[in-house]
Design an enzyme around this catalytic site. Structure first.
Site, PDB file in Angstrom:
ATOM      1  N   GLU A 178     -15.635  -8.349  17.024  1.00  0.00           N
ATOM      2  CA  GLU A 178     -16.350  -7.669  18.103  1.00  0.00           C
ATOM      3  C   GLU A 178     -17.864  -7.648  17.892  1.00  0.00           C
ATOM      4  O   GLU A 178     -18.466  -6.566  17.738  1.00  0.00           O
ATOM      5  CB  GLU A 178     -15.816  -6.241  18.272  1.00  0.00           C
ATOM      6  N   GLU A 383      -6.294  -7.286  18.742  1.00  0.00           N
ATOM      7  CA  GLU A 383      -6.226  -5.817  18.776  1.00  0.00           C
ATOM      8  C   GLU A 383      -5.764  -5.370  20.148  1.00  0.00           C
ATOM      9  O   GLU A 383      -6.270  -5.833  21.171  1.00  0.00           O
ATOM     10  CB  GLU A 383      -7.589  -5.156  18.525  1.00  0.00           C
TER      11      GLU A 383
HETATM   12  O1  IFM Z   1     -11.123   1.133  15.780  1.00  0.00           O
HETATM   13  C1  IFM Z   1     -11.682   0.152  16.563  1.00  0.00           C
HETATM   14  C2  IFM Z   1     -11.785  -1.139  15.798  1.00  0.00           C
HETATM   15  O2  IFM Z   1     -12.506  -0.999  14.622  1.00  0.00           O
HETATM   16  C3  IFM Z   1     -12.471  -2.193  16.639  1.00  0.00           C
HETATM   17  N1  IFM Z   1     -11.845  -2.299  17.928  1.00  0.00           N
HETATM   18  C4  IFM Z   1     -11.598  -1.109  18.664  1.00  0.00           C
HETATM   19  C5  IFM Z   1     -10.873  -0.092  17.807  1.00  0.00           C
HETATM   20  C6  IFM Z   1     -10.618   1.202  18.604  1.00  0.00           C
HETATM   21  O3  IFM Z   1     -11.804   1.744  19.019  1.00  0.00           O
END
Ligand code: IFM
Length: 477
Positions: A178, A383
């Site tokens: 990210e 994710e």
């Molecule tokens: O916890 C975070 C993660 O570190 C990166 N993506 C989003 C998740 C939830 O906010």
């Protein structure tokens, strides 16, 4: 990544079957779970500094102890095995490997990840390693952080060190997690470490993160010895919806900053012309040097997709009370350089404990859109998950909302596959409750509950649901 066209809101299917080669995993990140912040030679990162700065994190929480995974990694691996995980996505803490951000290598840090990788392989779990999930060595931030081009070269140096140590065993290498958050929340809004609020710095960071990705992939491919290793990057795509006649312009602007600022250079070898125009009052982008785009555009085996919810935008009329519901902690600065006149509207619920709207159709739409834009590019959901306020009762955690969230998003992923998307797998965020950045320990994303007083782990009902899905390869009834 524009307005939804996917109709049905009903994503509560069961019995859907996933093919044998579809990878089921779960994910975590170093600073969020490891703890042991000063042990075995680990140096300070920007998140140590930031979390120890009063007022930055809810309740003054820090990652000093977190889930104590640094000491409990073996039993955590046993838990992964019990759940049947086929892959584990973890991140490597750069300050454990290079405490000063460059030069001297801390062998104890490498040894920790080497043990972890061996432990995964012994349990038949595929290691998926992310090199950067936001814990920049503080020494590099002191020299300008991601606004400094040198940081990209230091990242490549670090990638080579890790690649040489683990490159015979790691299955998938991910450069960055990210970069949108690193650049815009770290240097634009100030909600994340290092907490800077400078539009120019945010755009410099975008480019230097992109450059770091390209340089690191070159280094990894040079040193990794596992012939079938795969290479990737993980982006948090924004699925952007409209509201009125001004929305197409707002959607275009946010799509440029959030999505195309990364896919443009990484997958097409160019920054979008409209992004450069939208930000012209801030910079002429002369920090992009000749040859950079060729370096950034490296082949990747899978594109990692992180998805949680959607945003709805329009151009602010300059008069009515301004909404700023972009899903991120509002600490005053803007994560949208050059487009602070875009308004983020409160969306229709239901919501998770983060206040994020639950929209599985957004995931289906995103996957289909990406596969249309990049037809040759395999995708992986790296994710997806949800925070809810869980409690342990009689040794169990009943979390029907998370279970429902996961069922609906797995249904969305399955539908995308049925529509021809080359989707290779799915990593649930997160394996364990953990340090949720600016929200500290107040938000629980885990499919496994962590009691932060005792460090006892309790598999939630959603974890058992996932275990059953992996075992049968069918979405349970
Ligand atoms: O916890 C975070 C993660 O570190 C990166 N993506 C989003 C998740 C939830 O906010």
């Amino acid at each position: 990544m524009t307005e939804t066209t996917t109709g049905s809101k009903d994503y509560r299917d069961s019995g859907l079957e996933f093919p044998a080669d579809f990878l089921f995993g779960s994910a975590t990140a170093s600073y969020q779970i490891e703890g042991a912040a000063t042990e075995d030679g680990r140096g300070p990162s920007i998140w140590d500094t930031f979390s120890h700065t009063p007022g930055k994190i809810v309740n003054g929480d820090t990652g000093d102890v977190a889930d104590d995974h640094y000491h409990r990694w073996e039993s955590d691996l046993d838990l992964m095995k019990e759940l049947g995980l086929e892959a584990y996505r973890f991140s490597i803490a750069w300050p454990r490997i290079q405490p000063d951000g460059s030069g001297r290598v801390n062998e104890a840090g490498l040894a920790f990840y080497s043990r972890l990788v061996d432990g995964l392989l012994e349990r038949g779990i595929r290691p998926v390693a992310t090199l950067y999930h936001w814990d920049l060595p503080q020494a590099l931030e002191d020299a300008g952080g991601w606004t400094n081009r040198e940081t990209a070269y230091r990242f490549a140096e670090y990638a080579a060190v890790v690649g040489e140590a683990l490159g015979d065993r790691v299955h998938t290498w991910t450069t960055l997690n990210e970069p949108w958050c690193s650049a815009y929340l770290g240097y634009g809004s100030g909600a994340h470490a290092p907490g800077r609020t400078e539009p120019l710095a945010a755009l410099q960071a975008v480019h230097h993160l992109n450059l770091a990705h390209g340089l690191a992939l070159q280094e990894l491919r040079r040193v990794v010895t596992k012939a079938d290793a795969e290479y990737s990057v993980t982006l948090n795509f924004h699925v952007i919806r409209g509201h009125d006649d001004s929305s197409p312009e707002a959607i275009r602007r946010i799509d440029a900053l959030a999505n195309r600022a990364f896919t443009g250079p990484m997958l097409r070898g160019e920054y979008p012309a409209d992004l450069l125009e939208d930000t012209a009052a801030i910079t002429d982008w002369s920090f992009v040097q000749p040859g950079d785009l060729d370096v950034i555009r490296q082949p990747i085996d899978v594109l990692g997709v992180n998805y949680y919810s959607t945003v709805t935008v329009k151009m602010w009329d300059g008069e009515s009370p301004r909404q700023n519901a972009d899903g991120h902690k509002d600490v005053g600065g803007s994560p949208w350089p050059g487009s602070t006149d875009v308004e983020f509207l409160v969306q229709e619920g239901p919501y998770t404990a983060m206040g994020w709207n639950i929209a599985p159709d957004g995931l289906e739409e995103l996957l289909v859109s990406l596969s249309e834009q990049f037809p040759e590019q395999p995708l992986m959901i790296t994710e997806n998950g949800a925070a809810f306020d869980d409690v342990v009762e009689d040794g169990r955690v009943h979390d029907p909302e998370r279970l429902d969230y996961l069922r609906r998003h797995f249904t969305a992923a399955h539908r995308a596959k049925q529509r021809g998307v080359d989707l290779r797998g799915y990593f649930v965020w997160s394996l364990l409750d953990n340090f949720e950045w600016g929200y500290g320990y107040t938000k629980r994303f885990g499919i496994v509950h962590v009691d932060y007083d005792t460090q006892v782990r309790t598999v939630k009902d959603s974890g058992r649901f996932y275990q059953e899905l992996i075992r049968t390869r069918r979405l349970p009834e």
